[in-house]
Design an enzyme around this catalytic site. Structure first.
Site, PDB file in Angstrom:
ATOM      1  N   LYS A  50      44.127  34.043  46.784  1.00 13.81           N
ATOM      2  CA  LYS A  50      44.150  35.264  45.978  1.00 13.81           C
ATOM      3  C   LYS A  50      45.246  36.180  46.493  1.00 13.81           C
ATOM      4  O   LYS A  50      45.454  36.285  47.707  1.00 13.81           O
ATOM      5  CB  LYS A  50      42.777  35.942  46.051  1.00 13.81           C
ATOM      6  CG  LYS A  50      42.613  37.139  45.122  1.00 13.81           C
ATOM      7  CD  LYS A  50      41.178  37.651  45.159  1.00 13.81           C
ATOM      8  CE  LYS A  50      41.000  38.890  44.294  1.00 13.81           C
ATOM      9  NZ  LYS A  50      39.599  39.377  44.284  1.00 13.81           N
ATOM     10  N   SER A  61      38.236  41.035  39.786  1.00 20.42           N
ATOM     11  CA  SER A  61      39.643  41.014  40.146  1.00 20.42           C
ATOM     12  C   SER A  61      40.171  39.617  40.482  1.00 20.42           C
ATOM     13  O   SER A  61      41.370  39.429  40.640  1.00 20.42           O
ATOM     14  CB  SER A  61      39.880  41.931  41.351  1.00 20.42           C
ATOM     15  OG  SER A  61      39.230  41.440  42.503  1.00 20.42           O
ATOM     16  N   SER A  79      33.940  41.036  41.532  1.00 20.49           N
ATOM     17  CA  SER A  79      35.259  40.425  41.351  1.00 20.49           C
ATOM     18  C   SER A  79      35.285  38.906  41.392  1.00 20.49           C
ATOM     19  O   SER A  79      36.286  38.301  41.015  1.00 20.49           O
ATOM     20  CB  SER A  79      36.238  40.974  42.393  1.00 20.49           C
ATOM     21  OG  SER A  79      36.562  42.304  42.108  1.00 20.49           O
TER      22      SER A  79
END
Length: 472
Positions: free
Chosen positions: A76, A151, A175
């Protein structure tokens, strides 16, 4: 004929260890798919082709070692990796290249995984959708006109589209679960303190933790085992390791003695206009019936929390206010980022302390309310996937409200420090998967993983999005 990405992550690992395929072959397969398909999906912001192939060749020359040996993944874009641009979803860091690798990436390396690059995230991971000022949005592979959530939007898109077999992610208010549910894959948010290098214990309210996104419950449990075992815990508080969690995913038949509570109430109901989409309500009813068919006791949960919205909003703003952004930099970031930071900096110490105290009360009351059950079943999302641009790009207060309306069942799990898993259980009228959420007791990952695996087994293999079968 089945292609490599048609295999589960566990099946790919078995083929690697049996030398039926090589790490180089599998890495090339995923790099090819990324190169051909990601332009229209926005899953990756950086693809490290040369480094990935070098790593794969090195592993191919050695004996198989590690739980992820030869298996590709993506970092990520909030997680630094030495020598690889790490932008944190912000144009402020467009040119930042770290010189060290964070534990979240290093533990997967040590398990034998192969990073293919950076998956997309919104600015500093602050929102439940993945659209930024400097790069393409992460899109739902089922309908690329829609966003993938956030996210960890890039990670979820990559897994759903067959660009990765699994992906590490993080969850401070939903997220992992929001994007996983948006695109129809599995996501696990662990208990506070469970994952040593991202425990949540060092942040206001103890919200953010690391966890996995994958296509199956067992694949997600495999990655969670790696994350849990990866580093010594730097705190005195250590969640007991009840794993390997992969075992829980493979003994789903033991759920007959479990008890599950069901609710569609969210703690935002008294502050926001929460409207549950009929397909989301239908998914909860289907999941409840399927669990009841296994012998699981399924009962309604009477839960009416109050006063949550002010407390969470204060803590979220407090977290944002910790970022060391100058006034000039605040003029360059996304409006929602600037609003959260400025609003957080206006808070008084008394307001912050009151919110943290209220969070502790909420945690205890929620755990007490959920205590009679091994898991609580809720919708994963209140609304279906929304079009790119649906979240207001200028009015930050409205944007925050929209995020709550989309995903009102997520953030309270972080405040309570509980584990949760989202799993798709039914297609809607268009064929898009609709997911539910199972919330466990403190440290209760094994129970919710087993229940999710039982659901998955009874639902059967749901179809993949059209992009899945696009070949060279």
């Amino acid at each position: 004929m089945a292609e490599l990405h048609d295999l589960t992550a566990i099946e790919q690992l078995a083929a690697l260890r049996a030398r039926e395929i090589s790490p180089v072959e599998l890495t090339r397969h995923y790099l090819d798919r990324i190169g051909r398909l990601d332009e229209g999906l926005g899953a990756f912001v950086e693809v490290t082709t040369d480094a990935a192939l070098t790593r794969a060749r090195g592993l191919a020359d050695a004996e198989p070692a590690g739980a992820l040996w030869g298996l590709p993944f993506g970092d990520k874009d909030l997680v630094p990796r030495a020598g690889v641009p790490t932008r944190f979803g912000s144009r402020l860091h467009r040119d930042f290249v770290p010189d060290s690798t964070a534990d979240q990436a290093a533990v997967l390396d040590e398990a034998g995984g192969i990073s293919l690059g950076k998956t997309s995230t919104p600015e500093f991971g602050l929102t439940g959708y993945t659209e930024t000022q400097f790069g393409p949005p992460a899109r739902d592979p089922w309908n690329p006109a829609n966003g993938a959530g956030g996210s960890s939007g890039g990670a979820a898109t990559a897994v759903a589209a067959g660009l990765l077999p699994l992906a590490p992610a993080s969850d401070g208010g939903g997220s992992i679960r929001i994007p996983a549910a948006t695109v129809g894959v599995v996501g696990i948010k662990p208990s506070r303190g469970r994952v040593p290098f991202a425990s949540g214990l060092d942040s206001p309210g103890g919200l953010p933790v690391a966890g996995p996104i994958a296509r199956t419950v067992a694949d997600a449990a495999l990655l969670l085992d790696v994350q849990v075992a990866g580093r010594p815990h730097p705190y005195a508080t250590v969640a007991p390791h009840a794993g390997p969690f992969l075992d829980a995913a493979q003994v789903a038949a033991t759920t007959a003695s479990a008890r599950v509570g069901v609710t569609t109430v969210s703690p935002w109901d008294d502050a926001e206009d929460i409207r549950l989409d009929p397909e989301a309500a239908r998914a909860v009813a289907i999941a409840a019936d399927l669990l009841a068919d296994t012998g699981t006791a399924v009962d309604a949960l009477d839960w009416r929390p109050r006063g949550y919205a002010e407390m969470f909003t204060t803590i979220w703003r407090t977290s944002a206010a910790r970022m060391t952004l100058t006034d000039a930099e605040l003029d360059l970031v996304e409006p929602i980022t600037a609003w959260l930071v400025r609003e957080g900096r206006r808070l008084t110490g008394a307001e912050v302390l009151a919110a943290l105290a209220a969070a502790t009360v909420f945690e205890r009351e929620t755990i007490t309310a959920f205590a009679p059950f091994d898991a609580v079943l809720t919708p994963a999302l209140a609304l279906p996937p929304q079009p790119i641009g649906w979240f207001d790009a200028q009015d930050a207060a409205r944007n925050f409200s929209q995020q709550v309306q989309y995903a009102p069942y997520s953030s309270f799990v972080n405040v309570a420090g509980l584990p949760a898993i989202v799993v798709p259980v039914t297609p809607d009228a268009t064929g898009h998967p609709v997911s539910v959420q199972l919330i466990g007791r403190p440290g209760g990952e094994a129970a919710i993983i087993a229940l999710a695996a039982a659901l998955e087994e009874r639902v059967g293999r749901l179809p993949h999005p059209p992009v899945w079968s696009l070949s060279a």
